[in-house]
Scaffold this motif. Sequence first.
Motif: not given
Lengths: 247, 283, 289
Positions: B55, B58, B60-61, B86, B88-90, B92-94, B153-154
């Motif tokens: 993160k 990227l 994000l933090i 990227f 992400p772990e687990n 879900y997306f929309h 997607q990534a």
Amino acid sequence: MKAIAAFILVAAGLAPLKWKFERSIDANHLSSDVLHHAIDLRERVGQTAFIAILGGFRSVVADLLFIDGHFAWERVDWSHLLLRLRQVTMLQPHVTMFWDVAGWHMAWNASTAALNDTSLSVAARRRLQREYIELGRDFLERGVANNPKNPKLYEALARLYRDKLNDHARASENFLRASRLPGCAAYDERSAAYELSYCEGREHEAYDYLRALYDRGEKERLPTLIARLRHLEEKLNISPTTRIPAK
Amino acid sequence: MTHTAIHISRVTKVYRTPFRRQATVALRDLNLEIAPGEVYGLLGPNGSGKSTTLKIILGLISPTRGSVTIFGRDNSVVAARREIGFLPENAYFHKFLTGAETLRFHAKLCGLSKSKTTARINELLAAVGLTDAGDARLSTYSKGMLQRIGLAQALIHDPKLLVLDEPTAGVDPAGSRDIQELIASLKNRGTTVLLSSHLLTQVQEVCDRVGILHRGRLMREGQLQSLLGIENQTELILENASPDLLDGLEQQIASTSARLIVRRKPQASLEQLFLKVTESTEE
Amino acid sequence: MITSLRRIRAIAGTTLIELARLRVFYVLVLFALVLIVSSTFLARISFQQELQVTKDISLGAINFFLSLLAIVATAQLLPRDIEDRVVYSVLAKPVPRFEYILGKFLGVVGLLAISLAAMSVLCLVVLHLREQSALHEVNRQIEQLAPDQLSSTVRVIHTAGVNRDLIAALVLVLAKSAILAATTLCISAFATSNIFTITAMAMVYLIGHLESIAREYWLQEHVAGWPKRTFLALVAFIFPDLQAFNLSDQVIGGVPIPAHLIEQLLGLAAFYIVSYILLATAIFYQREL
């Protein structure tokens, strides 16, 4: 820390701008005065309604109270109706319909009901009738004070003076005021003249007024106008040459 | 001048929870350098700081201390993220979008032109084996399919750096194998890959280098063979060796200073068995 | 930072689909019920009164439902994205957080606009039907009325029915709910639960209607003592003046709304929205995802 300091700095700069903007709108706002002066509303309308009013639902609360008042009328519960009408007009002083209906309920419906109330002595009925008419007059006078530019309330007030109080001078005065406002009824001016014609000692004034209307043309020459004019011609001994032609 | 793909310099991350005196140190003084074209595996148990590292990379933090550059650019700049894909772990997306719509949405976010997008979507759906499921809503997808659409997607904007957080978690061995193959093919095309995992076996086949994180510290780092190899031992695997030959070998060993530790038949891993069984039934 | 309209539109569009699928439109069914039930009740009152009160209650109900929608729909946008990790895949793309917030906001505004349109159409249809039946009634009584009395009655019915100011009031209701959506985004940018956001917004809603009082007290120095004055100044600064957007009084009273007031109010709404969106972005930038 830096972010917080920046925020405070921006806030200090924005605050006067925000307030200036909001105040200039306030000045244009018709209803902004009501809340500012009616914080004691809470005692009068109850907790739930008060919160709804604070939440910006003043007009809806007024409507619901008005509908409740309507049901009170159907039940012939005059004191409850009066309470509701007072609340409604306090909440929505700029809605002329509420003043109009309030005046009408009191001066016409409640007063007549009082007069026909066989459980009371005749003297008590008369007194009560008179009180309700006064309440109606009070509603309309306050409505006029809150909405001086709306002809409807002047017309209602004029009718009340004419039909309920037999005060033709005041009736004429109010019809005249209504007739000078945009949106008035076409008969306001004529009615003002008719009422004037009943006033003792003002016959000359009334005659001139009626004659001026008559001279405007066919449109104004209604039967009542002609009758009142003839009546005054007789009373004032107007010379036959200047009288209106007989049909 | 060529830049390293990722350069992490002395990054420390401290999480402070409001109303609690104790702060959690997620990363301590992390230094990490990943070369362009390299596949790097970040290993460690849950809570070791893998996700925090990703993160931070990227943006994000933001790190409490230290700095990160991506291909020489500070990672807090939005433009630095043009080069990154990227997963992400687990993720879900929309759920209400179809696979193709999900890819189209991300293509728009990356500023792909309309004309290129459709071709790219079809290409990626084929690459991750979701061509048939492209028009189904994500709410009907299995865990493995979600992971694969996440991977697509990534990759939508053909990034130079791919960051995968637990890419094979919850995916069956076949799916996991597909993902590994995809990573291998990306590597051949020169894409840099950084992936994190807590399952050691899954990464060993694709990673050039691995780093082991534990409690926010990088404990070990290096090439897989050199990390795993036992210096003073040698493994021989023979095929069709007769028992006589083996006995002879053992005698020979006994006459030297070397010591035979174990003699056994090599066992297929459960994973290999699974793949063998499922492949044979597919055909 | 180069802002991309295409990116913002993509986020807004997806947000709109997301919201539309959340069955928030059930609110509209509720609205229709309120409208129909109240108008059958009101049929017992006289025509002019009925039209005015129907209009009044419809406006009040639209105002209420749209505000509710703005708060409830916005409150769960960010938490949901974070929970589903959608926010990671979006922000890992070259998407500035400002665009993300703005996209979310515009998605909500889209939803509000559609809902408002639906409620308005419903309300205008009911009003129009009532107006027609009132006019019909007048025509039936035509023999009993003098011609000028007739024209004034017809005029009264028209003012009580559909007019330009009603549309203006509806636009301002949308502006107000957009302000609420921006404020909700601000709170949800740091809130840890939906319940907190919605509770906080209920307070903002209530206090927002009283902001003008706090402001006037502060500016006119009615109150002594710095703790109270500081409190009032804070209230007057942080909260938007929501009361200013309630123009239903004017509309129902038939008082024409001056055009410059509408312009000013739209300007004020834009000012609030920009401020709150920027604040929400600033808070969201600080947030550890």
